[in-house]
Scaffold this motif. Structure first.
Motif, PDB file in Angstrom:
ATOM      1  N   ALA A  30      26.292  53.259 -34.253  1.00 56.60           N
ATOM      2  CA  ALA A  30      26.289  53.905 -33.092  1.00 56.60           C
ATOM      3  C   ALA A  30      25.718  55.286 -33.204  1.00 56.60           C
ATOM      4  O   ALA A  30      26.254  56.057 -33.966  1.00 56.60           O
ATOM      5  CB  ALA A  30      27.786  53.723 -32.413  1.00 56.60           C
ATOM      6  N   VAL A  31      25.104  55.705 -32.082  1.00 55.41           N
ATOM      7  CA  VAL A  31      24.530  57.048 -32.074  1.00 55.41           C
ATOM      8  C   VAL A  31      24.867  57.494 -30.526  1.00 55.41           C
ATOM      9  O   VAL A  31      24.596  56.793 -29.464  1.00 55.41           O
ATOM     10  CB  VAL A  31      22.914  56.876 -32.058  1.00 55.41           C
ATOM     11  CG1 VAL A  31      22.573  58.474 -31.978  1.00 55.41           C
ATOM     12  CG2 VAL A  31      22.431  56.618 -33.310  1.00 55.41           C
ATOM     13  N   ALA A  32      25.640  58.683 -30.468  1.00 56.03           N
ATOM     14  CA  ALA A  32      26.213  59.154 -29.275  1.00 56.03           C
ATOM     15  C   ALA A  32      25.849  60.699 -29.405  1.00 56.03           C
ATOM     16  O   ALA A  32      25.813  61.276 -30.415  1.00 56.03           O
ATOM     17  CB  ALA A  32      27.514  58.940 -29.212  1.00 56.03           C
ATOM     18  N   ALA A  51      24.450  50.546 -30.756  1.00 57.69           N
ATOM     19  CA  ALA A  51      24.791  51.264 -29.585  1.00 57.69           C
ATOM     20  C   ALA A  51      24.059  52.609 -29.575  1.00 57.69           C
ATOM     21  O   ALA A  51      24.447  53.413 -30.448  1.00 57.69           O
ATOM     22  CB  ALA A  51      26.252  51.451 -29.194  1.00 57.69           C
ATOM     23  N   ILE A  52      22.981  52.743 -28.762  1.00 59.07           N
ATOM     24  CA  ILE A  52      22.261  53.891 -28.789  1.00 59.07           C
ATOM     25  C   ILE A  52      21.521  54.219 -27.403  1.00 59.07           C
ATOM     26  O   ILE A  52      20.992  53.213 -26.623  1.00 59.07           O
ATOM     27  CB  ILE A  52      21.263  54.040 -29.808  1.00 59.07           C
ATOM     28  CG1 ILE A  52      20.499  55.590 -29.942  1.00 59.07           C
ATOM     29  CG2 ILE A  52      20.152  52.850 -29.974  1.00 59.07           C
ATOM     30  CD1 ILE A  52      19.515  55.655 -30.904  1.00 59.07           C
ATOM     31  N   ASN A  54      16.707  60.836 -32.661  1.00 61.27           N
ATOM     32  CA  ASN A  54      17.391  60.163 -33.710  1.00 61.27           C
ATOM     33  C   ASN A  54      16.516  58.528 -33.763  1.00 61.27           C
ATOM     34  O   ASN A  54      16.150  58.288 -32.772  1.00 61.27           O
ATOM     35  CB  ASN A  54      18.967  59.891 -33.438  1.00 61.27           C
ATOM     36  CG  ASN A  54      19.705  61.256 -33.462  1.00 61.27           C
ATOM     37  OD1 ASN A  54      19.775  62.048 -34.407  1.00 61.27           O
ATOM     38  ND2 ASN A  54      20.091  61.577 -32.182  1.00 61.27           N
ATOM     39  N   VAL A  55      16.716  58.248 -35.099  1.00 62.24           N
ATOM     40  CA  VAL A  55      16.045  56.979 -35.122  1.00 62.24           C
ATOM     41  C   VAL A  55      16.909  55.741 -35.866  1.00 62.24           C
ATOM     42  O   VAL A  55      17.635  56.044 -36.667  1.00 62.24           O
ATOM     43  CB  VAL A  55      14.781  56.942 -35.958  1.00 62.24           C
ATOM     44  CG1 VAL A  55      13.981  55.706 -36.028  1.00 62.24           C
ATOM     45  CG2 VAL A  55      13.762  57.785 -35.265  1.00 62.24           C
ATOM     46  N   VAL A  56      16.918  54.583 -35.278  1.00 63.31           N
ATOM     47  CA  VAL A  56      17.707  53.653 -35.951  1.00 63.31           C
ATOM     48  C   VAL A  56      16.808  52.503 -36.209  1.00 63.31           C
ATOM     49  O   VAL A  56      16.279  51.680 -35.229  1.00 63.31           O
ATOM     50  CB  VAL A  56      18.899  52.954 -35.056  1.00 63.31           C
ATOM     51  CG1 VAL A  56      19.605  51.950 -35.791  1.00 63.31           C
ATOM     52  CG2 VAL A  56      20.117  54.179 -34.593  1.00 63.31           C
ATOM     53  N   GLN A  57      16.478  52.170 -37.394  1.00 64.31           N
ATOM     54  CA  GLN A  57      15.363  51.252 -37.641  1.00 64.31           C
ATOM     55  C   GLN A  57      15.556  50.404 -38.940  1.00 64.31           C
ATOM     56  O   GLN A  57      16.180  50.731 -39.990  1.00 64.31           O
ATOM     57  CB  GLN A  57      14.053  51.935 -38.045  1.00 64.31           C
ATOM     58  CG  GLN A  57      13.986  53.005 -39.253  1.00 64.31           C
ATOM     59  CD  GLN A  57      12.840  53.761 -39.325  1.00 64.31           C
ATOM     60  OE1 GLN A  57      11.762  53.585 -38.153  1.00 64.31           O
ATOM     61  NE2 GLN A  57      12.453  54.282 -40.312  1.00 64.31           N
ATOM     62  N   GLN A  58      14.945  49.264 -38.841  1.00 64.88           N
ATOM     63  CA  GLN A  58      14.851  48.215 -39.993  1.00 64.88           C
ATOM     64  C   GLN A  58      16.125  47.920 -40.791  1.00 64.88           C
ATOM     65  O   GLN A  58      16.333  47.661 -41.851  1.00 64.88           O
ATOM     66  CB  GLN A  58      13.874  48.724 -40.964  1.00 64.88           C
ATOM     67  CG  GLN A  58      12.593  49.273 -40.546  1.00 64.88           C
ATOM     68  CD  GLN A  58      11.689  48.040 -40.106  1.00 64.88           C
ATOM     69  OE1 GLN A  58      11.809  46.950 -40.656  1.00 64.88           O
ATOM     70  NE2 GLN A  58      10.981  48.304 -39.340  1.00 64.88           N
ATOM     71  N   ASN A  59      17.175  47.982 -39.924  1.00 64.94           N
ATOM     72  CA  ASN A  59      18.702  47.660 -40.459  1.00 64.94           C
ATOM     73  C   ASN A  59      19.012  46.108 -40.331  1.00 64.94           C
ATOM     74  O   ASN A  59      18.347  45.494 -39.281  1.00 64.94           O
ATOM     75  CB  ASN A  59      19.711  48.585 -39.745  1.00 64.94           C
ATOM     76  CG  ASN A  59      19.548  49.996 -39.987  1.00 64.94           C
ATOM     77  OD1 ASN A  59      19.960  50.440 -41.083  1.00 64.94           O
ATOM     78  ND2 ASN A  59      19.083  50.656 -38.957  1.00 64.94           N
TER      79      ASN A  59
END
Length: 299
Positions: free
Chosen positions: A259-261, A282-283, A266-271
């Motif tokens: 979760a990013v709030a 959640a972002i 910001n980056v959410v990648q390759q998980n």
């Protein structure tokens, strides 16, 4: 052993090159080893058994306490020790507080590696530190947190094995466990095994929590069965969550895997995420981007 305050006390000392090796330092009321202010450089704490140093209500209590609000903690090595207490004890197994005036330079060049430590309010707490490496340790049983990094920069938490205490532990205390980085910059949480952490609530927090920090990377961790979240970023700028494995049981209580709030860029990648949560990442668009994640929903 069994001192009313501290076992080995560096009290406003100007010291260069001191070795504390191969001792049993236990059952002291405030601390096993303590530095208070002064300017201490090149301290090596190696191969000791440091246990059950608690009883004081003050938070500046622990097995190893390096406390220098008006001094310097520089070029310290803590390695190959067994360090433990009981969860009711305040403070941390390893507590390092630098100077607020010096900022992140109050504590500088610190290595904590190859230790077995656990079972206290916190396992490691570092405030106002820079160029810190926490690597290759086995860390367990933080009643509140395993690692707490605050007002620091260039801290590397890597290749540790984290776990909670099992339900069979003879205590009524619940271990929350967790890694918390707050108000810090340029930190790395990489390549750890993080298992069964309970930290977090409905609003924020998780196994790895980053709050109001900049350029923090959480990558290549195995996050197993987090009770609330695997990774929680709140108010972050330029933070990256990448290449982690987050798995949870279908019948678990996990709210989000990641979760990013708040914050931006910001980056959410390759998980890799496998859980019973229908929308596990959640972002919002204004807080960052997601790309290349693999998500499996357990039916």
């Amino acid at each position: 052993y069994g001192c009313s305050d501290t076992g080995v006390f560096m009290d406003h000392c100007n010291l260069h090159q001191i070795n504390i090796i191969g001792n049993h330092i236990s059952y002291n009321q405030r601390a096993g080893i303590r530095q208070l202010n002064g300017a201490v450089h090149n301290l090596q704490i190696t191969g000791n058994d440091i246990e059950y140093n608690g009883g004081h209500e003050e938070l500046n209590s622990g097995e190893i306490v390096l406390e220098a609000p008006e001094g310097i903690v520089s070029e310290h090595v803590i390695t190959s020790n067994t360090i433990q207490a009981i969860p009711e004890n305040h403070g941390a197994n390893i507590l390092v507080w630098g100077s607020e005036v010096e900022g992140a330079m109050g504590v500088r060049i610190l290595t904590i590696t190859g230790n077995v430590l656990g079972s206290r309010e916190k396992n490691i707490e570092i405030k106002n530190g820079s160029r810190v490496a926490i690597s290759g340790n086995t860390i367990y049983g933080g009643r509140e947190l395993n690692v707490h990094i605050k007002d620091s920069t260039t801290v590397n938490i890597g290749s540790n094995t984290f776990g909670t205490r099992p339900a069979s532990t003879p205590t009524e205390v619940k271990y929350d466990d967790g890694i918390l980085i707050e108000n810090s910059t340029h930190c790395l949480v990489n390549g750890n095994i993080i298992s069964e952490f309970r930290n977090g609530d409905a609003e924020q927090g998780g196994a790895v929590t980053v709050v109001n920090s900049q350029n923090v990377r959480v990558s290549s961790n195995q996050i197993v069965n987090p009770y609330v979240r695997g990774v929680s970023i709140t108010g972050g700028v330029g933070c990256v969550v990448s290449d982690n494995t987050v798995t949870a049981k279908k019948e678990g209580t996990m709210v989000d895997a990641i979760a990013v709030a708040g914050g931006k860029d910001n980056v959410v990648q390759q998980n890799f995420v496998r859980s019973g949560v229908a929308v596990p990442i959640a972002i919002a668009k204004e807080n960052g981007v997601t790309q290349g994640n693999t998500v499996f929903v357990v039916e």
